[in-house]
Design a protein around this motif. Structure first.
Motif, PDB file in Angstrom:
ATOM      1  N   LEU A  24      28.531  45.452  43.621  1.00  0.00           N
ATOM      2  CA  LEU A  24      28.616  44.133  43.000  1.00  0.00           C
ATOM      3  C   LEU A  24      27.494  43.287  43.592  1.00  0.00           C
ATOM      4  O   LEU A  24      27.585  42.866  44.753  1.00  0.00           O
ATOM      5  CB  LEU A  24      29.976  43.483  43.258  1.00  0.00           C
ATOM      6  N   GLN A  25      26.440  43.105  42.816  1.00  0.00           N
ATOM      7  CA  GLN A  25      25.334  42.242  43.225  1.00  0.00           C
ATOM      8  C   GLN A  25      25.680  40.818  42.841  1.00  0.00           C
ATOM      9  O   GLN A  25      25.889  40.526  41.661  1.00  0.00           O
ATOM     10  CB  GLN A  25      24.037  42.680  42.544  1.00  0.00           C
ATOM     11  N   MET A  26      25.734  39.943  43.812  1.00  0.00           N
ATOM     12  CA  MET A  26      26.116  38.553  43.580  1.00  0.00           C
ATOM     13  C   MET A  26      24.928  37.652  43.895  1.00  0.00           C
ATOM     14  O   MET A  26      24.459  37.621  45.039  1.00  0.00           O
ATOM     15  CB  MET A  26      27.317  38.184  44.453  1.00  0.00           C
ATOM     16  N   ASN A  27      24.452  36.953  42.889  1.00  0.00           N
ATOM     17  CA  ASN A  27      23.322  36.035  43.045  1.00  0.00           C
ATOM     18  C   ASN A  27      23.772  34.602  42.783  1.00  0.00           C
ATOM     19  O   ASN A  27      24.819  34.369  42.174  1.00  0.00           O
ATOM     20  CB  ASN A  27      22.197  36.415  42.078  1.00  0.00           C
ATOM     21  N   THR A  28      22.951  33.681  43.210  1.00  0.00           N
ATOM     22  CA  THR A  28      23.222  32.251  43.007  1.00  0.00           C
ATOM     23  C   THR A  28      24.664  31.925  43.395  1.00  0.00           C
ATOM     24  O   THR A  28      25.424  31.316  42.640  1.00  0.00           O
ATOM     25  CB  THR A  28      22.966  31.844  41.543  1.00  0.00           C
ATOM     26  N   LEU A  29      25.032  32.330  44.581  1.00  0.00           N
ATOM     27  CA  LEU A  29      26.410  32.144  45.025  1.00  0.00           C
ATOM     28  C   LEU A  29      26.732  30.673  45.228  1.00  0.00           C
ATOM     29  O   LEU A  29      25.870  29.877  45.654  1.00  0.00           O
ATOM     30  CB  LEU A  29      26.658  32.932  46.305  1.00  0.00           C
ATOM     31  N   GLU A  30      27.970  30.337  44.941  1.00  0.00           N
ATOM     32  CA  GLU A  30      28.463  28.968  45.048  1.00  0.00           C
ATOM     33  C   GLU A  30      29.639  28.945  46.030  1.00  0.00           C
ATOM     34  O   GLU A  30      30.311  29.967  46.210  1.00  0.00           O
ATOM     35  CB  GLU A  30      28.940  28.492  43.675  1.00  0.00           C
ATOM     36  N   PRO A  31      29.903  27.801  46.639  1.00  0.00           N
ATOM     37  CA  PRO A  31      31.072  27.727  47.540  1.00  0.00           C
ATOM     38  C   PRO A  31      32.364  28.172  46.858  1.00  0.00           C
ATOM     39  O   PRO A  31      33.255  28.727  47.509  1.00  0.00           O
ATOM     40  CB  PRO A  31      31.119  26.242  47.915  1.00  0.00           C
ATOM     41  N   GLU A  32      32.433  27.970  45.540  1.00  0.00           N
ATOM     42  CA  GLU A  32      33.635  28.364  44.786  1.00  0.00           C
ATOM     43  C   GLU A  32      33.804  29.880  44.687  1.00  0.00           C
ATOM     44  O   GLU A  32      34.851  30.364  44.250  1.00  0.00           O
ATOM     45  CB  GLU A  32      33.594  27.777  43.379  1.00  0.00           C
ATOM     46  N   ASP A  33      32.786  30.629  45.075  1.00  0.00           N
ATOM     47  CA  ASP A  33      32.888  32.092  45.083  1.00  0.00           C
ATOM     48  C   ASP A  33      33.513  32.613  46.368  1.00  0.00           C
ATOM     49  O   ASP A  33      33.745  33.818  46.507  1.00  0.00           O
ATOM     50  CB  ASP A  33      31.499  32.721  44.908  1.00  0.00           C
ATOM     51  N   THR A  34      33.773  31.718  47.311  1.00  0.00           N
ATOM     52  CA  THR A  34      34.387  32.119  48.572  1.00  0.00           C
ATOM     53  C   THR A  34      35.769  32.698  48.326  1.00  0.00           C
ATOM     54  O   THR A  34      36.636  32.028  47.752  1.00  0.00           O
ATOM     55  CB  THR A  34      34.479  30.917  49.523  1.00  0.00           C
ATOM     56  N   ALA A  35      35.973  33.949  48.740  1.00  0.00           N
ATOM     57  CA  ALA A  35      37.236  34.639  48.480  1.00  0.00           C
ATOM     58  C   ALA A  35      37.192  35.994  49.186  1.00  0.00           C
ATOM     59  O   ALA A  35      36.149  36.402  49.710  1.00  0.00           O
ATOM     60  CB  ALA A  35      37.436  34.859  46.985  1.00  0.00           C
ATOM     61  N   VAL A  36      38.310  36.673  49.161  1.00  0.00           N
ATOM     62  CA  VAL A  36      38.349  38.071  49.565  1.00  0.00           C
ATOM     63  C   VAL A  36      38.128  38.908  48.305  1.00  0.00           C
ATOM     64  O   VAL A  36      38.814  38.714  47.297  1.00  0.00           O
ATOM     65  CB  VAL A  36      39.695  38.439  50.221  1.00  0.00           C
ATOM     66  N   TYR A  37      37.172  39.808  48.359  1.00  0.00           N
ATOM     67  CA  TYR A  37      36.813  40.631  47.218  1.00  0.00           C
ATOM     68  C   TYR A  37      37.367  42.043  47.402  1.00  0.00           C
ATOM     69  O   TYR A  37      37.252  42.630  48.486  1.00  0.00           O
ATOM     70  CB  TYR A  37      35.297  40.665  47.049  1.00  0.00           C
ATOM     71  N   TYR A  38      37.939  42.572  46.315  1.00  0.00           N
ATOM     72  CA  TYR A  38      38.539  43.903  46.314  1.00  0.00           C
ATOM     73  C   TYR A  38      37.910  44.748  45.215  1.00  0.00           C
ATOM     74  O   TYR A  38      37.618  44.242  44.131  1.00  0.00           O
ATOM     75  CB  TYR A  38      40.034  43.824  46.039  1.00  0.00           C
ATOM     76  N   CYS A  39      37.748  46.030  45.479  1.00  0.00           N
ATOM     77  CA  CYS A  39      37.396  46.957  44.407  1.00  0.00           C
ATOM     78  C   CYS A  39      38.635  47.778  44.057  1.00  0.00           C
ATOM     79  O   CYS A  39      39.541  47.945  44.880  1.00  0.00           O
ATOM     80  CB  CYS A  39      36.226  47.856  44.781  1.00  0.00           C
ATOM     81  N   ALA A  40      38.652  48.262  42.828  1.00  0.00           N
ATOM     82  CA  ALA A  40      39.818  48.977  42.330  1.00  0.00           C
ATOM     83  C   ALA A  40      39.392  50.011  41.297  1.00  0.00           C
ATOM     84  O   ALA A  40      38.338  49.886  40.678  1.00  0.00           O
ATOM     85  CB  ALA A  40      40.805  47.998  41.708  1.00  0.00           C
ATOM     86  N   ALA A  41      40.242  51.012  41.113  1.00  0.00           N
ATOM     87  CA  ALA A  41      39.976  52.052  40.114  1.00  0.00           C
ATOM     88  C   ALA A  41      41.245  52.318  39.318  1.00  0.00           C
ATOM     89  O   ALA A  41      42.355  52.302  39.859  1.00  0.00           O
ATOM     90  CB  ALA A  41      39.491  53.332  40.778  1.00  0.00           C
ATOM     91  N   GLY A  42      41.053  52.540  38.035  1.00  0.00           N
ATOM     92  CA  GLY A  42      42.169  52.833  37.151  1.00  0.00           C
ATOM     93  C   GLY A  42      41.747  53.859  36.120  1.00  0.00           C
ATOM     94  O   GLY A  42      40.623  54.375  36.142  1.00  0.00           O
ATOM     95  N   SER A  43      42.646  54.098  35.199  1.00  0.00           N
ATOM     96  CA  SER A  43      42.402  55.133  34.200  1.00  0.00           C
ATOM     97  C   SER A  43      41.162  54.829  33.363  1.00  0.00           C
ATOM     98  O   SER A  43      40.902  53.678  33.001  1.00  0.00           O
ATOM     99  CB  SER A  43      43.611  55.266  33.278  1.00  0.00           C
ATOM    100  N   LEU A  44      40.436  55.900  33.039  1.00  0.00           N
ATOM    101  CA  LEU A  44      39.264  55.756  32.187  1.00  0.00           C
ATOM    102  C   LEU A  44      39.658  55.373  30.764  1.00  0.00           C
ATOM    103  O   LEU A  44      38.834  54.875  30.002  1.00  0.00           O
ATOM    104  CB  LEU A  44      38.477  57.068  32.183  1.00  0.00           C
ATOM    105  N   SER A  45      40.924  55.582  30.429  1.00  0.00           N
ATOM    106  CA  SER A  45      41.374  55.289  29.065  1.00  0.00           C
ATOM    107  C   SER A  45      41.860  53.851  28.902  1.00  0.00           C
ATOM    108  O   SER A  45      42.353  53.486  27.834  1.00  0.00           O
ATOM    109  CB  SER A  45      42.494  56.253  28.664  1.00  0.00           C
TER     110      SER A  45
END
Length: 124
Positions: free
Chosen positions: A78-99
Motif C-alpha cells: 500500500l503506497q500512501m502519498n500526500t498523507l494527512e493527519p486524518e490518515d492516522t490509524a492502525v492499518y491491517y491487511c486481509a485476504a478473502g475468497s477470490l470469488s
C-alpha cells in the motif's frame, strides 16, 4: 495463508509511506486482498483491495493511495502519498475468497485472514 503487515511509522503531513503485507503458506494471488484501517473507538474501515489484477479504493484515499502486488515476493503493498493527519490509524491487511463480488470487498466480514496491524501516524 498467514499475513504479516509492516512499514508503519511516523510521517509528516504531505509525506509518503509504503506498507507491506507479506504472505506465507499460499500464494496471495489466489485471494482477494485488502487493506483496512481502524481509528480509535471505530470499526475497521475499507481502504482498498486488489482482486486478480483489478484494484478498488475508498473515496477518501483514491488518487493518493495505490495497491500493488508482487507475486514473486508473495507480498502486497500500500503506497500512501500526500498523507494527512486524518490518515492516522492502525492499518491491517486481509485476504478473502477470490470469488468475492466487488461490492463485498468493502466489508471486513468477508475476509478470512488478517495480518497484525501496523500503526501509521501523520503528524508534524
Amino acid at each position: 495463508v498467514q499475513l504479516q503487515a509492516s512499514g508503519g511509522g511516523l510521517v509528516q503531513p504531505g509525506g509518503s509511506l509504503r506498507l507491506s503485507c507479506a504472505a506465507s503458506g499460499r500464494p496471495l494471488s489466489g485471494y482477494s486482498s485488502g487493506w483496512f484501517r481502524q481509528f480509535p473507538g471505530k470499526e475497521r474501515e475499507f481502504v482498498g483491495a486488489i482482486r486478480r489484477s483489478s484494484t478498488y479504493y475508498a473515496g477518501s484515499v483514491k488518487g493518493r493511495f495505490t495497491i500493488s502486488r508482487d507475486n514473486a515476493k508473495n507480498t502486497m503493498y500500500l503506497q500512501m502519498n500526500t498523507l494527512e493527519p486524518e490518515d492516522t490509524a492502525v492499518y491491517y491487511c486481509a485476504a478473502g475468497s477470490l470469488s468475492l463480488i466487488v461490492s463485498s470487498l468493502w466489508s471486513p466480514d468477508q475476509y478470512n485472514y488478517w495480518g497484525q496491524g501496523t500503526q501509521v501516524t501523520v503528524s508534524s
